[in-house]
Motif scaffolding. Structure first.
Motif, PDB file in Angstrom:
ATOM      1  N   TRP A   1       0.841  -1.189   0.000  1.00  0.00           N
ATOM      2  CA  TRP A   1       0.000   0.000   0.000  1.00  0.00           C
ATOM      3  C   TRP A   1       0.878   1.242   0.000  1.00  0.00           C
TER       4      TRP A   1
ATOM      5  N   ASN B   1      -8.804   0.505  -1.859  1.00  0.00           N
ATOM      6  CA  ASN B   1      -9.454  -0.357  -2.849  1.00  0.00           C
ATOM      7  C   ASN B   1      -8.439  -1.120  -3.682  1.00  0.00           C
ATOM      8  N   GLU B   2      -7.284  -0.497  -3.927  1.00  0.00           N
ATOM      9  CA  GLU B   2      -6.224  -1.180  -4.665  1.00  0.00           C
ATOM     10  C   GLU B   2      -4.882  -0.810  -4.056  1.00  0.00           C
ATOM     11  N   ASP B   3      -3.879  -1.651  -4.301  1.00  0.00           N
ATOM     12  CA  ASP B   3      -2.547  -1.363  -3.766  1.00  0.00           C
ATOM     13  C   ASP B   3      -1.794  -0.431  -4.720  1.00  0.00           C
ATOM     14  N   LYS B   4      -0.553  -0.093  -4.390  1.00  0.00           N
ATOM     15  CA  LYS B   4       0.192   0.871  -5.199  1.00  0.00           C
ATOM     16  C   LYS B   4       0.581   0.316  -6.576  1.00  0.00           C
ATOM     17  N   HIS B   5       0.351  -0.967  -6.810  1.00  0.00           N
ATOM     18  CA  HIS B   5       0.622  -1.579  -8.110  1.00  0.00           C
ATOM     19  C   HIS B   5      -0.655  -1.729  -8.946  1.00  0.00           C
ATOM     20  N   GLY B   6      -1.797  -1.284  -8.380  1.00  0.00           N
ATOM     21  CA  GLY B   6      -3.068  -1.372  -9.093  1.00  0.00           C
ATOM     22  C   GLY B   6      -3.830  -2.657  -8.867  1.00  0.00           C
ATOM     23  N   ASN B   7      -3.366  -3.510  -7.961  1.00  0.00           N
ATOM     24  CA  ASN B   7      -4.081  -4.757  -7.676  1.00  0.00           C
ATOM     25  C   ASN B   7      -5.340  -4.453  -6.868  1.00  0.00           C
ATOM     26  N   PRO B   8      -6.504  -4.892  -7.362  1.00  0.00           N
ATOM     27  CA  PRO B   8      -7.778  -4.554  -6.707  1.00  0.00           C
ATOM     28  C   PRO B   8      -8.106  -5.486  -5.531  1.00  0.00           C
ATOM     29  N   GLU B   9      -9.259  -5.210  -4.922  1.00  0.00           N
ATOM     30  CA  GLU B   9      -9.871  -6.059  -3.895  1.00  0.00           C
ATOM     31  C   GLU B   9      -8.985  -6.269  -2.667  1.00  0.00           C
ATOM     32  N   GLN B  10      -8.393  -5.195  -2.182  1.00  0.00           N
ATOM     33  CA  GLN B  10      -7.529  -5.301  -1.013  1.00  0.00           C
ATOM     34  C   GLN B  10      -8.309  -5.729   0.232  1.00  0.00           C
TER      35      GLN B  10
END
Length: 149
Positions: A99, A132-141
């Protein structure tokens, strides 16, 4: 387990709420999560938990590469909250290394002792402000955090 929910207000992001039964008293669970009885959490994280050297005594790092960091914000110091002799509370700040540096989430753990069994309590877990997403753009945190807990 509850599905991730959006939270309205200043601490934007998703939230999760979970309930568990613990095979320890509320008082012991507070000791475990504040690292006063550290053997349990060290076992859970394969010894990969240590006190942060970068900040105050209440900050802990999980994993050699700081997979997670948590900070103890407040605890009911081995005394019940709100004059309820069976309830204990702990508040934490929590961040995942994926994050953004300013995306700390809030965690509230409320332990309620079982009225019949000394070494059993119930945990109400609430984590808010999950990005909602991490710093790499991965959703569904929130869903990932729910799986972690």
């Amino acid at each position: 387990m509850a599905a991730p929910k959006k939270k309205k207000g200043k601490n934007k992001g998703a939230k999760i709420e979970l309930n568990y039964e613990c095979l320890a008293s509320g008082e012991m669970m507070i000791k475990i999560f504040t690292m006063k009885e550290d053997a349990f959490l060290k076992a859970c994280f394969y010894g990969q938990i240590k006190k942060s050297t970068d900040s105050d005594d209440n900050t802990w790092i999980i994993g050699d590469d700081k997979s997670f960091t948590f900070k103890i914000i407040s605890e009911s110091p081995l005394k019940p909250i709100d004059d309820d002799p069976n309830e204990y509370e702990l508040k934490l700040k929590w961040i995942k290394k994926e994050w953004k540096d300013d995306q700390w989430t809030d965690i509230k753990l409320t332990f309620t002792d079982d009225e019949d069994i000394d070494k059993k309590c119930y945990l109400k877990f609430k984590q808010t402000g999950i990005p909602n997403e991490d710093k790499h753009g991965n959703p569904e945190q929130a869903r990932l955090m729910e799986g972690f807990w």
